[in-house]
Design an enzyme around this catalytic site. Structure first.
Site, PDB file in Angstrom:
ATOM      1  CE1 TYR A 107      10.206  -0.538   3.557  1.00  0.00           C
ATOM      2  CE2 TYR A 107       9.474  -2.272   1.938  1.00  0.00           C
ATOM      3  CZ  TYR A 107       9.943  -1.892   3.206  1.00  0.00           C
ATOM      4  OH  TYR A 107      10.485  -2.750   4.164  1.00  0.00           O
ATOM      5  CE1 TYR A 145       3.857  -7.390   4.603  1.00  0.00           C
ATOM      6  CE2 TYR A 145       4.895  -8.464   3.080  1.00  0.00           C
ATOM      7  CZ  TYR A 145       3.969  -7.634   3.479  1.00  0.00           C
ATOM      8  OH  TYR A 145       3.664  -6.814   2.408  1.00  0.00           O
ATOM      9  CD  GLN A 175       5.241  -1.836   0.922  1.00  0.00           C
ATOM     10  OE1 GLN A 175       5.603  -3.007   0.559  1.00  0.00           O
ATOM     11  NE2 GLN A 175       5.571  -1.247   2.135  1.00  0.00           N
ATOM     12  CB  ALA A 177      17.914   3.018   9.008  1.00  0.00           C
TER      13      ALA A 177
HETATM   14  N1  CAA Z   1      -3.791  -6.590  -2.394  1.00  0.00           N
HETATM   15  C1  CAA Z   1      -5.252  -6.424  -2.875  1.00  0.00           C
HETATM   16  N2  CAA Z   1      -5.895  -5.313  -2.225  1.00  0.00           N
HETATM   17  C2  CAA Z   1      -5.424  -4.778  -1.396  1.00  0.00           C
HETATM   18  C3  CAA Z   1      -3.934  -5.064  -0.729  1.00  0.00           C
HETATM   19  C4  CAA Z   1      -3.158  -5.999  -1.600  1.00  0.00           C
HETATM   20  N3  CAA Z   1      -2.274  -6.353  -0.741  1.00  0.00           N
HETATM   21  N4  CAA Z   1      -3.799  -4.267   0.423  1.00  0.00           N
HETATM   22  C5  CAA Z   1      -4.621  -3.516   0.270  1.00  0.00           C
HETATM   23  N5  CAA Z   1      -5.560  -3.840  -0.418  1.00  0.00           N
HETATM   24  C6  CAA Z   1      -7.124  -3.266  -0.608  1.00  0.00           C
HETATM   25  C7  CAA Z   1      -7.835  -3.102   0.758  1.00  0.00           C
HETATM   26  O1  CAA Z   1      -8.410  -4.282   1.206  1.00  0.00           O
HETATM   27  C8  CAA Z   1      -8.969  -2.192   0.331  1.00  0.00           C
HETATM   28  O2  CAA Z   1      -9.940  -2.896  -0.022  1.00  0.00           O
HETATM   29  P1  CAA Z   1     -11.359  -2.342  -0.019  1.00  0.00           P
HETATM   30  O3  CAA Z   1     -11.573  -0.763  -0.592  1.00  0.00           O
HETATM   31  O4  CAA Z   1     -12.217  -3.464  -0.893  1.00  0.00           O
HETATM   32  O5  CAA Z   1     -11.902  -2.134   1.453  1.00  0.00           O
HETATM   33  C9  CAA Z   1      -8.146  -1.122  -0.370  1.00  0.00           C
HETATM   34  O6  CAA Z   1      -6.961  -2.121  -0.990  1.00  0.00           O
HETATM   35  C10 CAA Z   1      -7.775   0.157  -0.113  1.00  0.00           C
HETATM   36  O7  CAA Z   1      -7.527   1.045  -1.066  1.00  0.00           O
HETATM   37  P2  CAA Z   1      -7.195   2.437  -1.027  1.00  0.00           P
HETATM   38  O8  CAA Z   1      -7.052   3.071  -2.205  1.00  0.00           O
HETATM   39  O9  CAA Z   1      -8.281   2.906   0.001  1.00  0.00           O
HETATM   40  O10 CAA Z   1      -5.910   2.457  -0.149  1.00  0.00           O
HETATM   41  P3  CAA Z   1      -4.971   3.396   0.762  1.00  0.00           P
HETATM   42  O11 CAA Z   1      -4.622   4.438  -0.204  1.00  0.00           O
HETATM   43  O12 CAA Z   1      -5.797   4.055   1.890  1.00  0.00           O
HETATM   44  O13 CAA Z   1      -4.159   2.426   1.347  1.00  0.00           O
HETATM   45  C11 CAA Z   1      -3.041   0.641   2.260  1.00  0.00           C
HETATM   46  C12 CAA Z   1      -4.018   1.568   2.024  1.00  0.00           C
HETATM   47  C13 CAA Z   1      -1.844   1.684   2.924  1.00  0.00           C
HETATM   48  C14 CAA Z   1      -2.453  -0.047   0.993  1.00  0.00           C
HETATM   49  C15 CAA Z   1      -3.154  -0.279   3.242  1.00  0.00           C
HETATM   50  O14 CAA Z   1      -4.123  -1.279   2.722  1.00  0.00           O
HETATM   51  C16 CAA Z   1      -2.146  -1.172   3.544  1.00  0.00           C
HETATM   52  O15 CAA Z   1      -1.135  -0.820   4.665  1.00  0.00           O
HETATM   53  N6  CAA Z   1      -1.754  -2.276   3.021  1.00  0.00           N
HETATM   54  C17 CAA Z   1      -0.674  -3.016   3.326  1.00  0.00           C
HETATM   55  C18 CAA Z   1       0.557  -2.765   2.456  1.00  0.00           C
HETATM   56  C19 CAA Z   1       1.692  -3.360   2.947  1.00  0.00           C
HETATM   57  O16 CAA Z   1       1.621  -4.718   2.703  1.00  0.00           O
HETATM   58  N7  CAA Z   1       2.920  -2.958   3.351  1.00  0.00           N
HETATM   59  C20 CAA Z   1       4.001  -3.636   3.815  1.00  0.00           C
HETATM   60  C21 CAA Z   1       4.405  -2.841   5.182  1.00  0.00           C
HETATM   61  S1  CAA Z   1       5.853  -4.009   6.071  1.00  0.00           S
HETATM   62  C22 CAA Z   1       7.044  -3.859   5.178  1.00  0.00           C
HETATM   63  O17 CAA Z   1       7.107  -3.036   4.012  1.00  0.00           O
HETATM   64  C23 CAA Z   1       8.289  -4.670   5.166  1.00  0.00           C
HETATM   65  C24 CAA Z   1       8.585  -5.473   4.396  1.00  0.00           C
HETATM   66  O18 CAA Z   1       9.739  -5.267   3.800  1.00  0.00           O
HETATM   67  C25 CAA Z   1       7.877  -6.728   3.875  1.00  0.00           C
END
Ligand code: CAA
Length: 240
Positions: free
Chosen positions: A147, A179, A144, A83
Site C-alpha cells: 500500500y 486515518y 503496508q 478507488a
Molecule cells: N507499529 C509497531 N508495531 C506494530 C504496528 C505499528 N504500526 N502495527 C502492528 N504492530 C505489531 C502488532 O502490535 C503485533 O505485535 P505483537 O506481536 O507484539 O502482538 C505485531 O506487529 C504483528 O506482527 P506480525 O508479524 O504478526 O504481523 P502480521 O503480518 O500478522 O500483520 C498487521 C499484522 C497487518 C500489520 C496488523 O497489525 C495491522 O493491520 N496493522 C495496521 C496496519 C495499518 O495501519 N493499516 C492502515 C489501514 S488504513 C489505510 O491504509 C488508510 C490510509 O491510507 C491511512
C-alpha cells in the site's frame, strides 16, 4: 452546462462523500464501483448519482467504462481517482498476490483512468484530476509495503502528469488522507488503531467529509493555479 465529474470507488467511504459533495456543488456526478452491487444500488437510489461497475485495475474495462459514461453524461471534466484497497501483512508474510492486487488497484488504476480521459481534457483545454494518495505513502506504515509503495507512486505519478498537462489547462493534484473513519480503517485491529489515534494531533479520526472538502477546493475553477501539489489532510499526523 454542468461539468461531468467521475469518482472511482465512489459509492462507499471517502468516495461516497466526494461524489455527494461534488453533486451538491453543481457537478453532474457519476460514480464507479467495483464489487458491492447492493451498496451501489442503495447509494444511487438515495443520491440520484448514476453508478457504473467496472474494475479500475483492468485497463480495457476502464476505457469501456469511460466511453460509456461519456456517451451517457458527456465529456469527463473532473476525475477523482479514489478507488483503493488494502491487503495489510508484514513483508515476510505477504504473498505476491497481495502485492500485485494493491499495486494494480491503487496505482495501476490511476494510469488506466487518466489514460482514458487525458486526450479529451487536453483537446478541450480544461480538466481537473485528483488522485487519492495517503499519509502512509508519505510516511510508510508497518504492515503496508504494498500500500505504501502504491500510494507513494501516486505522488510521483501526480507530479509527472501535472507537468505534462499544465499547458493544456489540466491540473493534476493529490490529497493524502490520514486515518479516516471508514470500513478500511475499521478493519485495523482495535489495539493497533487505538495507538495510531493517540498519535493524531487533533485527537480524532478524520471524516470522509474532511477529505471531500479538500478535493472540492482542488477541482474548483479557482484552483487553476494549483497543480502537482499534495494536500495532506490528516489531523496533523504527517508531522510525526
Ligand atoms: N507499529 C509497531 N508495531 C506494530 C504496528 C505499528 N504500526 N502495527 C502492528 N504492530 C505489531 C502488532 O502490535 C503485533 O505485535 P505483537 O506481536 O507484539 O502482538 C505485531 O506487529 C504483528 O506482527 P506480525 O508479524 O504478526 O504481523 P502480521 O503480518 O500478522 O500483520 C498487521 C499484522 C497487518 C500489520 C496488523 O497489525 C495491522 O493491520 N496493522 C495496521 C496496519 C495499518 O495501519 N493499516 C492502515 C489501514 S488504513 C489505510 O491504509 C488508510 C490510509 O491510507 C491511512
Amino acid at each position: 452546462m454542468s461539468k461531468v465529474a467521475l469518482v472511482t470507488g465512489g459509492t462507499r467511504g471517502i468516495g461516497e462523500s466526494i461524489a455527494v459533495e461534488l453533486k451538491e456543488a453543481g457537478y453532474e456526478t457519476v460514480s464507479n464501483y467495483g464489487g458491492n452491487d447492493e451498496r451501489a444500488r442503495e447509494f444511487s437510489e438515495r443520491t440520484g448519482i448514476p453508478v457504473y461497475k467496472f474494475d479500475v485495475s483492468d485497463f480495457d474495462a476502464c476505457q469501456e467504462g469511460i466511453a460509456q459514461i461519456e456517451r451517457d453524461a458527456g465529456p469527463v471534466s473532473v476525475l477523482v481517482n479514489n478507488a483503493g484497497i488494502t491487503r495489510d501483512r508484514t513483508m515476510h508474510k505477504m504473498t505476491h498476490e497481495m502485492w500485485q492486487a494493491v499495486l494494480d488497484t491503487n496505482l495501476g488504476s490511476c494510469f488506466n483512468m487518466c489514460r482514458g480521459v487525458i486526450d479529451g481534457m487536453r483537446e478541450r483545454k480544461f480538466g481537473r484530476i485528483v488522485n487519492v494518495g495517503s499519509l502512509n505513502g508519505q510516511a510508510g506504515q508497518y504492515g503496508q509495503v504494498n500500500y505504501a509503495a502504491a500510494k507513494s507512486g501516486i505522488h510521483g505519478f501526480t507530479k509527472a502528469l501535472a507537468l505534462e498537462s499544465a499547458a493544456y489547462g489540466v491540473t493534476v493534484n493529490a490529497v493524502a488522507p490520514g486515518y479516516v473513519d471508514t470500513d478500511m480503517v475499521r478493519n485495523v485491529p482495535a489495539d493497533v488503531l487505538e495507538k495510531i489515534v493517540a498519535r493524531i494531533p487533533v485527537g480524532r479520526l478524520g471524516t470522509a467529509h474532511d477529505i471531500a472538502r479538500g478535493i472540492l477546493f482542488l477541482v474548483s475553477d479557482e484552483g487553476g493555479f494549483i497543480t502537482g501539489s499534495t494536500l495532506s489532510i490528516n489531523g496533523g499526523q504527517h508531522m510525526y
